[in-house]
Design an enzyme around this catalytic site. Structure first.
Site, short mmCIF file in Angstrom:
data_model
loop_
_atom_site.label_atom_id
_atom_site.label_comp_id
_atom_site.label_asym_id
_atom_site.label_seq_id
_atom_site.Cartn_x
_atom_site.Cartn_y
_atom_site.Cartn_z
N SER A 187 4.28 1.43 7.94
CA SER A 187 3.83 2.61 7.39
C SER A 187 3.15 3.81 8.43
CB SER A 187 2.86 2.51 6.05
OG SER A 187 3.56 1.82 5.25
N HIS B 109 9.17 -3.32 3.64
CA HIS B 109 8.82 -3.58 2.03
C HIS B 109 9.90 -3.90 1.29
CE1 HIS B 109 5.50 -0.43 3.36
NE2 HIS B 109 4.86 -1.57 2.80
N MET C 273 1.00 -1.33 -0.04
CA MET C 273 0.04 0.05 0.09
C MET C 273 0.92 1.31 0.14
SD MET C 273 -3.20 -0.68 2.11
CE MET C 273 -2.84 -0.76 3.77
N LEU D 282 6.72 3.34 1.53
CA LEU D 282 7.54 2.05 1.46
C LEU D 282 8.61 2.46 2.55
CD1 LEU D 282 8.11 1.49 -2.38
CD2 LEU D 282 6.32 0.31 -0.49
N GLY E 188 5.12 -10.36 4.42
CA GLY E 188 5.80 -10.11 5.60
C GLY E 188 5.15 -10.84 6.90
N GLN E 189 6.04 -11.26 7.46
CA GLN E 189 5.46 -12.18 8.76
C GLN E 189 4.78 -10.93 9.75
OE1 GLN E 189 8.05 -14.67 11.32
NE2 GLN E 189 6.70 -14.16 13.12
P1 AMP Z 1 1.43 -2.87 3.44
O1 AMP Z 1 2.04 -1.86 2.68
O2 AMP Z 1 1.37 -2.41 4.82
O3 AMP Z 1 0.19 -3.53 2.78
O4 AMP Z 1 2.53 -3.92 3.57
C1 AMP Z 1 3.09 -4.81 2.38
C2 AMP Z 1 3.71 -6.07 2.60
O5 AMP Z 1 4.89 -5.54 3.45
C3 AMP Z 1 2.87 -6.89 3.48
O6 AMP Z 1 3.25 -8.38 3.03
C4 AMP Z 1 3.38 -6.71 4.77
O7 AMP Z 1 3.48 -7.68 5.69
C5 AMP Z 1 5.00 -6.36 4.60
N1 AMP Z 1 5.55 -5.84 5.41
C6 AMP Z 1 4.91 -4.48 6.16
N2 AMP Z 1 5.71 -4.08 7.29
C7 AMP Z 1 6.88 -5.18 7.29
C8 AMP Z 1 8.03 -5.34 8.17
N3 AMP Z 1 8.32 -4.63 9.11
N4 AMP Z 1 8.51 -6.37 7.99
C9 AMP Z 1 8.66 -7.16 6.70
N5 AMP Z 1 7.43 -7.07 6.00
C10 AMP Z 1 6.77 -5.89 6.14
#
Ligand code: AMP
Length: 280
Positions: A186, A37, A30, A33, A147-148
């Protein structure tokens, strides 16, 4: 890096790449970044011929009254970060191209979607499963990276991929943290200085939970201890959940078993933060 805004064009490019035998690694995001990410993107670069990143703030995964409108958006800065990693395509659709007038199809992963975050964010995982399903059909990746940090989301996506026979490998990468342990997110951008400081208690509670489980303490006692630690932080407005769960079913665990999910969701001011650890 090429920026593609129209789903039909992204689909045609991906179709051609697959026809040429190229492996596509895909990272849905989303935007706003951060290193979390970027770690997924680096991993995808190592493992695939072509890397496609999407940035789309998906309205259907925000419940009423949540932060859809004010969710951080900085596409120009994101583009710079992606250029620096030399990814191949940035897929940047707008809302109308993915949810045009008359849109009426949704994907629901039953059971898992109603646990943990699902209790506090009605419809959230329906929105997540729907958009990921759509993006998978457009981008047609061989591998997709999650991401976990969003453990429940990754479990739900795995379930959906298996149940709907997607031919896509789901790869879940470790949570990237700030130096003081706070999981990158984010939404950390919403925190003022004091709130940012208090947010470190989440990782402290998880690490203490891990230590106690490794010492042989009962999951229920571990949960109580985690709550005690979190309750001592005055800026926490609401603890939505904190405790010990089964990593496959997300049910609360009361007795000792081999593997646990320690997970926390809470609000500091208006900011909702989540984090987790797997303990074996
Ligand atoms: P988002 O933009 O929040 O939808 O996240 C996109 C992807 O990045 C998702 O698969 C999240 O789990 C991963 N992600 C977000 N924050 C982290 C983090 N701190 N470490 C690893 N992966 C992350």
């Amino acid at each position: 890096m090429e920026v593609i805004r129209i789903p039909r064009i992204m689909r045609e490019i991906s179709k051609e790449l697959r026809f040429k035998g190229k492996s596509i690694g895909f990272i849905p995001t989303m935007g706003a970044l951060h290193e979390g990410h970027l770690s997924l993107i680096r991993r995808a670069k190592e493992e695939n011929d072509i890397v496609i990143v999407s940035i789309f703030v998906n309205p259907t995964q925000f419940a009423q009254g949540e932060d859809y409108e004010k969710y951080p958006r900085d596409v120009e800065l994101d583009k710079e970060k992606l250029e620096a990693l030399a990814i191949d395509y940035l897929f940047l659709p707008d809302v109308n191209s993915l949810y045009p007038e008359g849109y009426s199809t949704y994907v629901v992963v039953e059971g898992l979607s109603d646990k943990l975050c699902g209790i506090f964010r009605p419809g959230h995982f329906r929105g997540v499963a729907t958009i990921v399903c759509k993006l998978f059909n457009i981008v047609k990746p061989l591998r997709a990276y999650f991401g976990q940090k969003d453990y429940q989301q990754s479990l739900i996506i795995r379930r959906m991929v298996e149940d709907l026979n997607f031919d896509i490998e789901i790869i879940v990468c470790p949570t990237v943290r700030e130096q003081d342990g706070l999981a990158m997110s984010s939404r950390n951008l919403y925190l003022n200085e004091k709130e940012r400081q208090s947010a470190t208690v989440i990782y402290k509670a998880l690490k203490e939970g891990e230590r106690l489980l490794n010492k042989g303490e009962k999951p229920l006692d571990v949960k109580l201890k985690m709550h005690e630690i979190l309750k001592n932080e005055p800026l926490i407005r609401e603890i939505q959940y904190a405790g010990v769960y089964d990593p496959l079913t997300l049910e609360e665990v009361k007795e000792r078993q081999n593997k646990y999910l320690l997970a926390v969701a809470l609000k500091i001011g208006d900011t909702r933060l989540i984090d987790n650890l797997i303990v074996e």
